[in-house]
Design a protein around this motif. Structure first.
Motif, short mmCIF file in Angstrom:
data_model
loop_
_atom_site.label_atom_id
_atom_site.label_comp_id
_atom_site.label_asym_id
_atom_site.label_seq_id
_atom_site.Cartn_x
_atom_site.Cartn_y
_atom_site.Cartn_z
N THR A 12 -39.84 -7.60 -27.65
CA THR A 12 -39.55 -8.70 -27.95
C THR A 12 -40.97 -9.35 -28.82
O THR A 12 -41.87 -8.74 -28.66
CB THR A 12 -39.36 -9.66 -26.88
N ASP A 60 -35.47 -14.20 -25.66
CA ASP A 60 -36.37 -14.84 -25.89
C ASP A 60 -36.10 -16.47 -26.39
O ASP A 60 -36.72 -17.44 -25.90
CB ASP A 60 -37.17 -14.46 -27.05
N SER A 62 -35.06 -18.51 -23.11
CA SER A 62 -36.25 -19.10 -22.31
C SER A 62 -36.35 -20.54 -22.11
O SER A 62 -35.74 -21.37 -23.01
CB SER A 62 -37.38 -18.64 -22.87
N ALA A 71 -42.34 -18.36 -26.16
CA ALA A 71 -41.78 -17.03 -26.16
C ALA A 71 -41.77 -16.44 -27.54
O ALA A 71 -42.10 -15.03 -27.64
CB ALA A 71 -40.43 -16.96 -25.56
#
Length: 271
Positions: free
Chosen positions: A14, A155, A158, A164
């Motif tokens: 990520t 992400d 979130s 993120a």
């Protein structure tokens, strides 16, 4: 007999750290803030990204369909893509239901605020992981730590998607306009130490993501992970029962959950 189910995952890193399962724990550090002040992120690109992440963060409940392409580089250097499709329904702060269907998976993932349940339809088996807290972020981080797996576009799910996404960003720019599934989008590209990533954001009031591509630079061949989003619903009629997992008749509970080489979830059941 050894049986196996493969569930949602993404064998890549990520933007905020090197790879795991569902929406991210958010840590925006002082060094990250310094990077933003010193780097070459175009102000307009930052403005567009903030608009999108603000739009996502303010949603109380939402749903979407998705397609995932996950590249693997084999021992001969050939890139192979593993594709899957599914849907997700989220009710913040602590309810989640995801489906995934692909060559190795026909699965459902449920979070009820207390535990994550993963159900493999083909084998009629399930596994559960207790969450350390009642939020989606906490549940996702626990599954990441326990299994090394991720949810599609974690992400972006979130509670603070801007943090993120940007924790490793060093450069960012607007590439231009593009169309994804016939929808006109703004195309942005960002660079970090471990990964580069791109995002296509729907133009107009909603400013929702339509496509998200991550390139893992530290792996030979720089494989990519791509998520395409469709059928966004920002005010779905959510049935609370959707987030309550009840094992189907005859379903067997399995304890072992690990990530496999393709980034999917491997659950082994020794009978």
């Amino acid at each position: 007999m050894l049986s196996r189910i493969l569930i949602s995952g993404s064998g890549r890193e990520t933007p905020h750290r090197a790879f795991g399962w569902a929406a991210a724990t958010v840590l925006l550090t002082l060094s990250c803030s310094q990077a933003w002040s010193d780097n070459a992120v175009e102000p307009d690109a930052d403005t567009m990204l903030r608009a999108m992440t603000t739009s996502l963060a303010t949603l109380k409940s939402f749903s979407f369909d998705y397609d995932v392409d996950n590249e693997i580089v084999n021992n001969t250097g050939q890139k192979i893509q593993f594709s899957a499709s599914g849907s997700a329904t989220i009710a913040r702060p602590g309810k989640l239901f995801i489906t995934r269907k692909g060559p190795y998976a026909d699965a459902e993932i449920t979070f009820d605020g207390k535990a994550v349940s993963v159900y493999g339809k083909a084998l009629n088996v399930y596994a559960q992981i207790a969450s350390p807290g009642p939020t989606i972020d906490e549940a996702v981080e626990e599954v990441r730590m326990a299994t090394g797996l991720d949810a599609a576009g974690a992400d972006l799910l979130s509670a603070d998607p801007y943090a993120a996404l940007t924790s490793d960003v060093r450069e960012g720019s607007i590439i231009g306009e593009a169309y994804v599934a016939g929808i006109k989008c703004d195309h942005l590209a960002f660079r970090g130490d471990a990964v580069d990533w791109q995002i296509w954001i729907e133009q107009g009031e909603r400013r929702l993501p339509m496509k998200y591509v991550i390139t893992t630079k530290w792996v030979t061949g720089a494989p990519q992970y791509t998520v395409r989003f469709a059928n966004w619903n920002v005010a779905p009629e959510v049935d609370a029962k959707m987030f309550q997992f009840t094992p189907p008749d005859g379903a067997k509970k399995i304890d072992s959950i690990v990530a496999d080489a393709t980034g999917d979830m491997s659950v082994e059941d020794v009978q």
